[in-house]
Design a protein around this motif. Structure first.
Motif, mmCIF file in Angstrom:
data_model
loop_
_atom_site.group_PDB
_atom_site.id
_atom_site.type_symbol
_atom_site.label_atom_id
_atom_site.label_comp_id
_atom_site.label_asym_id
_atom_site.label_seq_id
_atom_site.Cartn_x
_atom_site.Cartn_y
_atom_site.Cartn_z
ATOM 1 N N ASN A 34 -55.414 26.159 -23.018
ATOM 2 C CA ASN A 34 -56.680 26.396 -22.252
ATOM 3 C C ASN A 34 -56.453 25.720 -21.019
ATOM 4 O O ASN A 34 -57.068 24.457 -21.112
ATOM 5 C CB ASN A 34 -57.560 26.966 -22.579
ATOM 6 C CG ASN A 34 -57.924 27.788 -23.836
ATOM 7 O OD1 ASN A 34 -57.445 28.776 -23.397
ATOM 8 N ND2 ASN A 34 -58.061 27.307 -24.828
ATOM 9 N N ASP A 47 -56.825 22.116 -22.320
ATOM 10 C CA ASP A 47 -57.651 21.530 -23.436
ATOM 11 C C ASP A 47 -56.674 22.673 -24.765
ATOM 12 O O ASP A 47 -56.569 23.203 -24.832
ATOM 13 C CB ASP A 47 -59.119 22.437 -23.422
ATOM 14 C CG ASP A 47 -59.644 21.750 -22.472
ATOM 15 O OD1 ASP A 47 -60.281 20.107 -22.111
ATOM 16 O OD2 ASP A 47 -60.738 22.447 -21.925
ATOM 17 N N PHE A 48 -56.617 21.565 -25.598
ATOM 18 C CA PHE A 48 -56.181 22.179 -27.035
ATOM 19 C C PHE A 48 -57.517 22.623 -27.323
ATOM 20 O O PHE A 48 -58.139 22.179 -27.966
ATOM 21 C CB PHE A 48 -55.232 21.094 -27.867
ATOM 22 C CG PHE A 48 -53.555 21.269 -26.842
ATOM 23 C CD1 PHE A 48 -52.738 22.095 -27.183
ATOM 24 C CD2 PHE A 48 -53.779 19.140 -25.960
ATOM 25 C CE1 PHE A 48 -51.581 21.635 -26.651
ATOM 26 C CE2 PHE A 48 -52.070 19.889 -25.008
ATOM 27 C CZ PHE A 48 -50.875 20.478 -25.593
ATOM 28 N N ARG A 49 -57.527 24.321 -28.365
ATOM 29 C CA ARG A 49 -58.541 24.351 -28.470
ATOM 30 C C ARG A 49 -58.049 25.031 -30.116
ATOM 31 O O ARG A 49 -57.442 25.697 -30.306
ATOM 32 C CB ARG A 49 -59.397 25.497 -28.087
ATOM 33 C CG ARG A 49 -60.234 26.356 -28.455
ATOM 34 C CD ARG A 49 -60.678 27.765 -27.810
ATOM 35 N NE ARG A 49 -61.297 27.672 -25.913
ATOM 36 C CZ ARG A 49 -60.822 28.006 -24.997
ATOM 37 N NH1 ARG A 49 -61.020 29.388 -25.144
ATOM 38 N NH2 ARG A 49 -61.443 27.378 -23.650
ATOM 39 N N GLN A 126 -62.515 22.669 -31.845
ATOM 40 C CA GLN A 126 -63.537 21.495 -31.384
ATOM 41 C C GLN A 126 -61.911 22.024 -30.219
ATOM 42 O O GLN A 126 -60.898 21.961 -30.088
ATOM 43 C CB GLN A 126 -63.386 20.040 -32.246
ATOM 44 C CG GLN A 126 -62.886 19.310 -30.636
ATOM 45 C CD GLN A 126 -63.834 18.966 -30.073
ATOM 46 O OE1 GLN A 126 -65.388 18.920 -31.166
ATOM 47 N NE2 GLN A 126 -64.385 18.669 -29.001
ATOM 48 N N GLU A 127 -62.426 21.056 -28.279
ATOM 49 C CA GLU A 127 -61.443 21.354 -27.598
ATOM 50 C C GLU A 127 -60.798 19.297 -27.396
ATOM 51 O O GLU A 127 -61.740 18.549 -26.951
ATOM 52 C CB GLU A 127 -62.128 21.109 -26.404
ATOM 53 C CG GLU A 127 -62.182 23.069 -26.265
ATOM 54 C CD GLU A 127 -62.245 23.591 -24.985
ATOM 55 O OE1 GLU A 127 -63.210 23.169 -24.476
ATOM 56 O OE2 GLU A 127 -62.184 25.181 -24.691
ATOM 57 N N ARG A 129 -58.485 17.260 -24.580
ATOM 58 C CA ARG A 129 -58.588 17.717 -22.982
ATOM 59 C C ARG A 129 -57.441 16.997 -22.763
ATOM 60 O O ARG A 129 -57.049 15.462 -23.105
ATOM 61 C CB ARG A 129 -59.489 17.001 -22.321
ATOM 62 C CG ARG A 129 -59.511 17.602 -20.719
ATOM 63 C CD ARG A 129 -60.740 17.745 -20.464
ATOM 64 N NE ARG A 129 -60.352 18.454 -19.132
ATOM 65 C CZ ARG A 129 -60.190 19.535 -18.525
ATOM 66 N NH1 ARG A 129 -60.110 20.368 -19.842
ATOM 67 N NH2 ARG A 129 -60.536 20.159 -16.963
ATOM 68 N N ASP A 215 -61.387 27.041 -17.003
ATOM 69 C CA ASP A 215 -61.291 27.719 -17.650
ATOM 70 C C ASP A 215 -60.526 29.069 -18.097
ATOM 71 O O ASP A 215 -61.043 30.200 -17.196
ATOM 72 C CB ASP A 215 -61.781 27.466 -19.451
ATOM 73 C CG ASP A 215 -61.619 27.634 -20.506
ATOM 74 O OD1 ASP A 215 -62.484 27.601 -21.673
ATOM 75 O OD2 ASP A 215 -60.252 27.742 -20.462
#
Length: 254
Positions: A34, A47-49, A126-127, A129, A215
């Protein structure tokens, strides 16, 4: 043929609605990037969500593999309290030219490991970054194959690549789509990094100099959730309508 009672009709309708929600839930719990798109040739922050989709265990490690067919010269991670990050590099068969400098190796994997007592608990996300760049100008997307590890030893492999004309795979890899920069604008979604930053790649220097784009709120997961909500509302509405008709029919017959 004997018809269902109003109470049984409502029960069946609500059970059907619950089944729809239960089936739709796992489909939206993917590891994603994202925002989902960025400009070719530029720098960006994503961000890897990571949602926790295990009701009995927490997520304690995330491994993100970066594509080496389109290597990225500058990769930096943002510090995340409670998590330790390690970065692995690989030598490149062909050096990258970045700001006139040769870059002979690139980050191949980033691993976040939870400190003692830390985890992504059930029902949470959790994100993680990362700033990336320069993004390739000759690719339409970047695929980040990812492994999500749980404290009970389970490992979910988000590595399947979607194919045109086929249903989405059960465990799709996170994908960053790349688009051409608008005409008249310089390539890149954010400010250009310095040559030394581009050659760094360790990601231990804190927040990146590049600013992250807004985002992406219109994600595929959101669309699926809204579709499910519409289905559930329709089912419940039908049940309420049936109950109303039966009550009116019963009242006129008395």
């Amino acid at each position: 043929m004997r018809s269902l009672s109003p109470r049984r009709t409502a029960t069946v309708a609500l059970a059907a609605a619950a089944a729809v929600v239960a089936l739709a839930g796992p489909a939206s719990a993917h590891v994603t990037v994202n925002p989902g798109s960025a400009d070719q040739g530029g720098y960006t922050a994503v961000d890897f969500r990571v949602p926790n989709e295990n009701d009995a265990a927490g997520t304690v490690k995330l491994e993100v593999n970066l594509p080496l067919d389109h290597p990225l010269a500058s990769v930096r991670t943002q510090p995340l309290p409670g998590w330790t990050v390690t970065v692995e590099k690989a030598k490149l068969d062909k050096p990258l030219k970045v700001h006139g400098n040769d870059v002979n190796e690139a980050v191949s994997k980033i691993t976040w490991t939870a400190d003692a007592g830390v985890k992504i608990a059930p029902g949470q996300f959790q994100e993680f970054r990362v700033s990336l760049g320069p993004l390739p100008a000759d690719a339409d997307s970047l695929v980040f194959k990812t492994l999500q590890s749980y404290e009970n030893g389970d490992v979910v492999r988000w590595i399947d690549e979607a194919k045109d004309g086929q249903p989405e795979p059960a465990k799709p890899a996170p994908v960053l789509k790349l688009t051409k920069a608008p005409a008249g604008e310089s390539s890149g979604t954010t400010a250009t990094a310095s040559p030394s930053a581009a050659a760094d790649g360790h990601g231990h220097g804190g927040a990146t100099p590049e600013a992250a784009p807004a985002d992406d709120k219109a994600s595929d997961s959101t669309a699926r959730v809204l579709g499910v909500v519409g289905i559930v509302v329709g089912v419940i509405g039908t049940a309420v309508g049936v109950l109303g008709l039966r009550r009116r029919s019963g009242g006129s017959a008395s």
